[in-house]
Design a protein around this motif. Structure first.
Motif, PDB file in Angstrom:
ATOM      1  N   SER A  10       0.814  -1.161   0.211  1.00  0.00           N
ATOM      2  CA  SER A  10      -0.104  -0.111  -0.095  1.00  0.00           C
ATOM      3  C   SER A  10       0.770   1.126   0.157  1.00  0.00           C
ATOM      4  O   SER A  10       1.727   1.425   0.564  1.00  0.00           O
ATOM      5  N   PHE A  12       0.065   3.864   1.271  1.00  0.00           N
ATOM      6  CA  PHE A  12      -0.314   4.639   2.500  1.00  0.00           C
ATOM      7  C   PHE A  12       0.340   3.934   3.842  1.00  0.00           C
ATOM      8  O   PHE A  12       0.690   3.028   3.683  1.00  0.00           O
ATOM      9  N   SER A  16      -1.170   8.115   7.688  1.00  0.00           N
ATOM     10  CA  SER A  16      -2.066   8.524   6.582  1.00  0.00           C
ATOM     11  C   SER A  16      -3.452   8.894   7.156  1.00  0.00           C
ATOM     12  O   SER A  16      -3.796   8.265   8.171  1.00  0.00           O
ATOM     13  N   ILE A  21      -6.427   9.014   1.983  1.00  0.00           N
ATOM     14  CA  ILE A  21      -7.023   8.029   1.125  1.00  0.00           C
ATOM     15  C   ILE A  21      -7.984   8.468  -0.170  1.00  0.00           C
ATOM     16  O   ILE A  21      -7.576   7.645  -1.042  1.00  0.00           O
ATOM     17  N   TRP A 265      -9.651   2.753   3.710  1.00  0.00           N
ATOM     18  CA  TRP A 265      -8.742   2.438   2.894  1.00  0.00           C
ATOM     19  C   TRP A 265      -9.372   0.684   2.661  1.00  0.00           C
ATOM     20  O   TRP A 265      -9.366   0.625   1.466  1.00  0.00           O
ATOM     21  N   SER A 269     -10.189   0.872  -1.356  1.00  0.00           N
ATOM     22  CA  SER A 269      -8.702   0.703  -1.945  1.00  0.00           C
ATOM     23  C   SER A 269      -9.063  -0.246  -3.214  1.00  0.00           C
ATOM     24  O   SER A 269      -9.551  -1.374  -3.147  1.00  0.00           O
ATOM     25  N   CYS A 283      -3.495   0.993   7.191  1.00  0.00           N
ATOM     26  CA  CYS A 283      -3.799   1.217   5.833  1.00  0.00           C
ATOM     27  C   CYS A 283      -2.840   0.095   4.927  1.00  0.00           C
ATOM     28  O   CYS A 283      -2.511   0.304   3.954  1.00  0.00           O
TER      29      CYS A 283
END
Length: 327
Positions: A10, A12, A16, A21, A265, A269, A283
């Motif tokens: 990831s 992040f 974060s 995000i 996230w 994501s 994250c």
């Protein structure tokens, strides 16, 4: 297919924020429910999702408080619901299904932590009732809308404090035989949240529904701590000697904005497309720990709560205690 419990790269990290995000992301056309979305990290998640174009519905036990905290966000819908009241959960689900054909994101965020012993009307211990059984029933009642979304995600809020002997918990989830310990009860429910995600993902993936459990980090400024003496926060290192929050994301101590990041996230994501059943932290997909006993980890998950047999037993227990089934 079950996803390996291993980091996936990831972009992040621990520091974060939820806003990071979704920066530049447009999620218009999607619908989300965020339980507990009117306080703490749930409020931040609801706010950021709405700012990205998501239709956000917040079920609230305290409607007046929800109206106050969400006053600057009239686009977020507020509906009454009490997770400890099965009738209230059913009524909320019926209203939602009558007004919505699909549900893209369900964030089971609301919870109670280390509260004194109390029981719901059916005799279930209150933390187990709120953190686990209420969310289980809600998810089951909303199942048709999750399936209709064709790619829905369900997020279960867990904690680093999930290191328990799962067999002991499943044998006596409501402290009917053992002495009540508020922190043990909390840890039990956070382990159950991971087990729930594992079980739901194994069932849901063939319907396009994936589930994830999330450790948000330690957030001092949250209603979860209302039953906790500040001395415990000081001893844990999340507050200074004067009771002020210490922010150190790498050690797990986060702001509300950072605490909301991992659930947002996991819910959105693209890196997680086709994946599910994993425990996430900072994250990222967390690491697999070697054993159930030992010190807490800010990023790792124990093998006992990722075990398919244990998750199946938890699922059956929830069905027995709530009467709810996936339709």
């Amino acid at each position: 297919m079950t996803t390996a419990q291993f980091p996936i790269g990831s972009p992040f990290g621990a520091a974060s924020t939820a806003q990071d995000i979704l920066k530049g992301v447009n999620l218009s056309g999607k619908t989300a429910i965020v339980t507990g979305g009117y306080s703490g990290i749930g409020l931040e998640a609801a706010r950021v999702l709405a700012s990205a174009g998501v239709k956000v519905v917040v079920p609230a036990r305290n409607i007046e408080k929800a109206k106050q905290t969400l006053a600057d966000h009239p686009e977020i819908l507020i509906e009454p619901m009490d997770l400890m009241d099965p009738t209230s959960v059913d009524a909320f689900a019926e209203r939602f299904l009558a007004a919505n054909k699909k549900l893209d994101i369900l964030i089971n965020n609301a919870g109670s932590m280390a509260s004194p012993l109390a029981r719901d009307a059916r005799g279930n211990e209150s933390q187990f009732s709120t953190n686990v059984l209420g969310h289980f029933q809600l998810t089951c009642r909303l199942w048709s809308a999750l399936v209709a979304a064709r790619g829905a995600r369900v997020i279960a809020l867990s904690s680093a404090n999930h290191r328990i002997k799962v067999a002991d918990f499943l044998h006596d989830p409501n402290f009917e035989h053992g002495e009540y310990d508020s922190w043990k009860a909390y840890a039990n429910t956070k382990a159950a949240n991971v087990l729930f995600a594992v079980a739901l993902d194994s069932i849901g993936q063939r319907h396009g529904v994936r589930a994830f459990s999330v450790h948000p980090g330690g957030i001092f400024d949250t209603g979860l701590l209302r039953h906790t003496d500040v001395s415990l926060a000081i001893a844990a290192g999340m507050a200074d000697k004067d009771g002020n929050a210490i922010i150190d994301p790498e050690k797990g101590w986060k702001t509300r904005e950072q605490g909301a990041a991992t659930m947002v996230w996991a819910a959105t994501s693209t890196l997680l497309e086709g994946k599910g059943g994993v425990y996430c932290s900072d994250c990222e997909v967390g690491t697999q720990l070697a054993e159930d006993e030992g010190p807490l980890s800010t990023t790792g998950v124990t093998p006992g709560v990722k075990d398919s047999v244990n998750s199946g037993r938890l699922w059956q227990l929830c069905e027995q205690l709530t009467g709810a089934r996936l339709d």
